[in-house]
Structures are given as structure tokens and as C-alpha cells.
Design a protein around this motif. Structure first.
Motif, PDB file in Angstrom:
ATOM      1  N   ASN A 180      -2.423   6.184   0.428  1.00  0.00           N
ATOM      2  CA  ASN A 180      -3.659   5.497   0.767  1.00  0.00           C
ATOM      3  C   ASN A 180      -3.898   5.415   2.273  1.00  0.00           C
ATOM      4  O   ASN A 180      -4.829   4.763   2.706  1.00  0.00           O
ATOM      5  CB  ASN A 180      -3.650   4.076   0.194  1.00  0.00           C
ATOM      6  CG  ASN A 180      -3.933   4.076  -1.287  1.00  0.00           C
ATOM      7  OD1 ASN A 180      -3.068   4.413  -2.064  1.00  0.00           O
ATOM      8  ND2 ASN A 180      -5.130   3.706  -1.673  1.00  0.00           N
ATOM      9  N   MET A 201       0.853  -1.183   0.000  1.00  0.00           N
ATOM     10  CA  MET A 201       0.000   0.000   0.000  1.00  0.00           C
ATOM     11  C   MET A 201       0.888   1.231   0.000  1.00  0.00           C
ATOM     12  O   MET A 201       1.841   1.346   0.757  1.00  0.00           O
ATOM     13  CB  MET A 201      -0.902   0.025   1.242  1.00  0.00           C
ATOM     14  CG  MET A 201      -1.570   1.362   1.454  1.00  0.00           C
ATOM     15  SD  MET A 201      -2.771   1.340   2.786  1.00  0.00           S
ATOM     16  CE  MET A 201      -4.063   0.430   1.979  1.00  0.00           C
ATOM     17  N   SER A 202       0.571   2.198  -0.828  1.00  0.00           N
ATOM     18  CA  SER A 202       1.334   3.434  -0.868  1.00  0.00           C
ATOM     19  C   SER A 202       0.925   4.333   0.283  1.00  0.00           C
ATOM     20  O   SER A 202      -0.181   4.240   0.816  1.00  0.00           O
ATOM     21  CB  SER A 202       1.092   4.160  -2.201  1.00  0.00           C
ATOM     22  OG  SER A 202      -0.242   4.620  -2.271  1.00  0.00           O
ATOM     23  N   LYS A 236       0.168  -3.523   5.972  1.00  0.00           N
ATOM     24  CA  LYS A 236       1.006  -4.581   5.434  1.00  0.00           C
ATOM     25  C   LYS A 236       0.189  -5.709   4.799  1.00  0.00           C
ATOM     26  O   LYS A 236       0.747  -6.565   4.113  1.00  0.00           O
ATOM     27  CB  LYS A 236       1.897  -5.153   6.529  1.00  0.00           C
ATOM     28  CG  LYS A 236       2.873  -4.135   7.123  1.00  0.00           C
ATOM     29  CD  LYS A 236       3.649  -4.729   8.291  1.00  0.00           C
ATOM     30  CE  LYS A 236       4.570  -3.705   8.926  1.00  0.00           C
ATOM     31  NZ  LYS A 236       5.301  -4.272  10.091  1.00  0.00           N
ATOM     32  N   LYS A 237      -1.122  -5.716   5.050  1.00  0.00           N
ATOM     33  CA  LYS A 237      -1.969  -6.800   4.555  1.00  0.00           C
ATOM     34  C   LYS A 237      -2.695  -6.454   3.269  1.00  0.00           C
ATOM     35  O   LYS A 237      -3.399  -7.297   2.717  1.00  0.00           O
ATOM     36  CB  LYS A 237      -2.995  -7.177   5.632  1.00  0.00           C
ATOM     37  CG  LYS A 237      -2.364  -7.715   6.904  1.00  0.00           C
ATOM     38  CD  LYS A 237      -3.394  -8.042   7.960  1.00  0.00           C
ATOM     39  CE  LYS A 237      -2.712  -8.549   9.224  1.00  0.00           C
ATOM     40  NZ  LYS A 237      -3.672  -8.805  10.314  1.00  0.00           N
ATOM     41  N   VAL A 238      -2.554  -5.230   2.809  1.00  0.00           N
ATOM     42  CA  VAL A 238      -3.222  -4.829   1.565  1.00  0.00           C
ATOM     43  C   VAL A 238      -2.183  -4.266   0.611  1.00  0.00           C
ATOM     44  O   VAL A 238      -1.220  -3.620   1.023  1.00  0.00           O
ATOM     45  CB  VAL A 238      -4.336  -3.794   1.840  1.00  0.00           C
ATOM     46  CG1 VAL A 238      -5.459  -4.414   2.628  1.00  0.00           C
ATOM     47  CG2 VAL A 238      -3.803  -2.580   2.589  1.00  0.00           C
ATOM     48  N   SER A 239      -2.383  -4.536  -0.656  1.00  0.00           N
ATOM     49  CA  SER A 239      -1.387  -4.113  -1.639  1.00  0.00           C
ATOM     50  C   SER A 239      -2.033  -3.522  -2.890  1.00  0.00           C
ATOM     51  O   SER A 239      -1.363  -3.343  -3.893  1.00  0.00           O
ATOM     52  CB  SER A 239      -0.503  -5.302  -2.036  1.00  0.00           C
ATOM     53  OG  SER A 239      -1.301  -6.359  -2.566  1.00  0.00           O
ATOM     54  N   ASP A 240      -3.324  -3.222  -2.822  1.00  0.00           N
ATOM     55  CA  ASP A 240      -4.004  -2.718  -4.025  1.00  0.00           C
ATOM     56  C   ASP A 240      -4.359  -1.255  -3.840  1.00  0.00           C
ATOM     57  O   ASP A 240      -4.445  -0.749  -2.727  1.00  0.00           O
ATOM     58  CB  ASP A 240      -5.268  -3.533  -4.292  1.00  0.00           C
ATOM     59  CG  ASP A 240      -6.242  -3.447  -3.134  1.00  0.00           C
ATOM     60  OD1 ASP A 240      -7.130  -2.570  -3.167  1.00  0.00           O
ATOM     61  OD2 ASP A 240      -6.121  -4.250  -2.177  1.00  0.00           O
ATOM     62  N   ASP A 241      -4.589  -0.577  -4.954  1.00  0.00           N
ATOM     63  CA  ASP A 241      -4.900   0.845  -4.899  1.00  0.00           C
ATOM     64  C   ASP A 241      -6.389   1.111  -4.712  1.00  0.00           C
ATOM     65  O   ASP A 241      -6.833   2.260  -4.794  1.00  0.00           O
ATOM     66  CB  ASP A 241      -4.393   1.557  -6.161  1.00  0.00           C
ATOM     67  CG  ASP A 241      -4.999   0.995  -7.442  1.00  0.00           C
ATOM     68  OD1 ASP A 241      -5.882   0.101  -7.355  1.00  0.00           O
ATOM     69  OD2 ASP A 241      -4.597   1.435  -8.529  1.00  0.00           O
ATOM     70  N   THR A 292      -7.914   0.061  -1.857  1.00  0.00           N
ATOM     71  CA  THR A 292      -8.113  -0.014  -0.413  1.00  0.00           C
ATOM     72  C   THR A 292      -7.467   1.207   0.232  1.00  0.00           C
ATOM     73  O   THR A 292      -6.304   1.522  -0.040  1.00  0.00           O
ATOM     74  CB  THR A 292      -7.501  -1.289   0.178  1.00  0.00           C
ATOM     75  OG1 THR A 292      -8.098  -2.438  -0.429  1.00  0.00           O
ATOM     76  CG2 THR A 292      -7.730  -1.348   1.683  1.00  0.00           C
TER      77      THR A 292
END
Length: 212
Positions: free
Chosen positions: A5, A1-2, A92-97, A99
Motif C-alpha cells: 500500500n 499497513m502492508s 504507522k497511523k493507518v492499518s486498513d487496506d 488507505t
């Protein structure tokens, strides 16, 4: 995640936030043994709605976020929590743009872009909002689109005074107070109580729809 976000613009120091400064480190390793019904509420919710925009209030370490993404792969998901430490783990559990995580309390609606949510989820959060649980439910009403759903899984009550007192030390109110208010505020689709550890306590699942 950036970093873009994660919104940390609204901060508040509370006893509950200080509580999670420690418990964030052990939360996922310990809560599995008594936070029952978390998978069940997601499964039941998926049977009655297919949301495009989801808000989880009190998302904590983000334990539910991957499950929400699997069930609703095209939805935009927003997680709200007051604890900086919990949100750091959630990130750390999300990696999409699609969320977004927000650090703030939940006493008023969070949607600011004219796009209300189709689903608001509370997973073991409302029983810890003392005071504030009514305001949080009212905020969910304001955040939901017409016909949108609220989904709640939480502690309900216990016959044992010692257990209620112990849970109170951990900021949890167990007086069965959530369910009557939820069923008055929303049209119930599911409203059930379940026994844990042979009746030491009960927990509940509620799914309701917003209607005019």
C-alpha cells in the motif's frame, strides 16, 4: 499497513524534501501550536460531501488520515507526499487496506484507473509549493470527478514583513495568493480567513465544488 500500500516509484530530490528529512522527526510535536483549522476543515467538509474516494495532497505524517477515516469510514483514501521520512511516519497511523500512500510530487493528476476522486484535501501544503501551487490546484481539478470538492486549509498572509520573511525561510509563501485562484477555479462553498495570535498572521479555509 502492508508494503503493497506504499508506492515509492516516483522520487525527486528537492530542497523541500531535504527540509523534511529533519522536520519529520518533530513535526507532530511542534505544528499543533500554529497549524490551525485542520479539524475545522474536515468538519466543514463532512457537512457538504460524503466522498467514496479521497486524495490528500501533502499528507505528511498522516495526521489527518485517522480523522478522514472516522468521518468517511467506507471511503478509499490516498495520501500523497514527496518526503520518504514523512510517509514512513504516516504508514504507522493507518492499518486498513483502503488507505494507500504514494511518494511523488503533485504537478499532475494521480488517478490512473479511470476513477477520479470525490474529495481532494490540501492541509498546509499549497503555501509550500513554490513554484507549483497553481499546477497543484490544476492537478486537483483533473483528479476530481464532476461535482467533487476541493478542501484547503493553509496560511494566508501577514502584515509583518519579519514574519513573512521567517516563514519564507521555512518554504512558506504568505501573500494571500491562494484564495483568488481557488475561487476562480472552483465554485466556492466556503471561503473564509481567520486571525492567529492576535493578527500576527491569517489563515484560510476554502471548500469548493468542481463544475463544468
Amino acid at each position: 499497513m502492508s508494503a503493497a500500500n506504499v508506492d515509492t516509484s516516483r522520487r525527486s530530490g528537492t530542497a523541500l524534501e531535504r527540509y523534511y528529512q529533519f522536520h519529520s522527526r518533530i513535526y507532530d510535536a511542534t505544528r499543533w501550536s500554529f497549524l490551525f483549522g485542520r479539524e475545522e476543515v474536515l468538519r466543514r467538509t463532512a457537512c457538504v460531501t460524503y466522498p467514496r474516494r479521497i486524495l490528500e495532497v501533502g499528507c505528511g505524517t498522516g495526521r489527518n488520515l485517522p480523522g478522514l477515516r472516522r468521518l468517511f469510514p467506507h471511503a478509499h483514501i490516498t495520501g500523497v507526499d514527496l518526503s520518504e521520512q514523512m510517509l514512513a511516519i504516516a504508514a504507522k497511523k493507518v492499518s486498513d487496506d483502503k488507505t494507500t500512500l504514494l511518494r511523488r510530487s503533485y504537478s499532475a493528476a494521480v488517478h490512473e484507473d479511470g476513477q477520479p476522486y470525490d474529495l481532494v484535501l490540501f492541509s498546509y501544503a499549497l503555501s509550500m509549493f513554490n513554484p507549483g501551487w497553481e499546477q497543484a490546484i490544476n492537478a486537483a481539478w483533473d483528479d476530481l470527478a464532476e461535482g467533487g470538492c476541493i478542501a484547503v486549509v493553509d496560511f494566508s498572509d501577514s502584515y509583518f514583513t519579519w514574519f513573512r520573511n521567517w516563514m519564507g525561510v521555512n518554504h512558506v509563501r504568505m501573500e494571500g495568493h491562494l484564495w483568488p485562484y481557488l475561487s476562480r477555479k472552483f465554485a466556492p462553498l466556503l471561503d473564509e480567513r481567520f486571525s492567529a495570535y492576535g493578527g500576527v498572521w491569517n489563515y484560510g479555509i476554502f471548500i469548493g465544488r468542481k463544475q463544468a
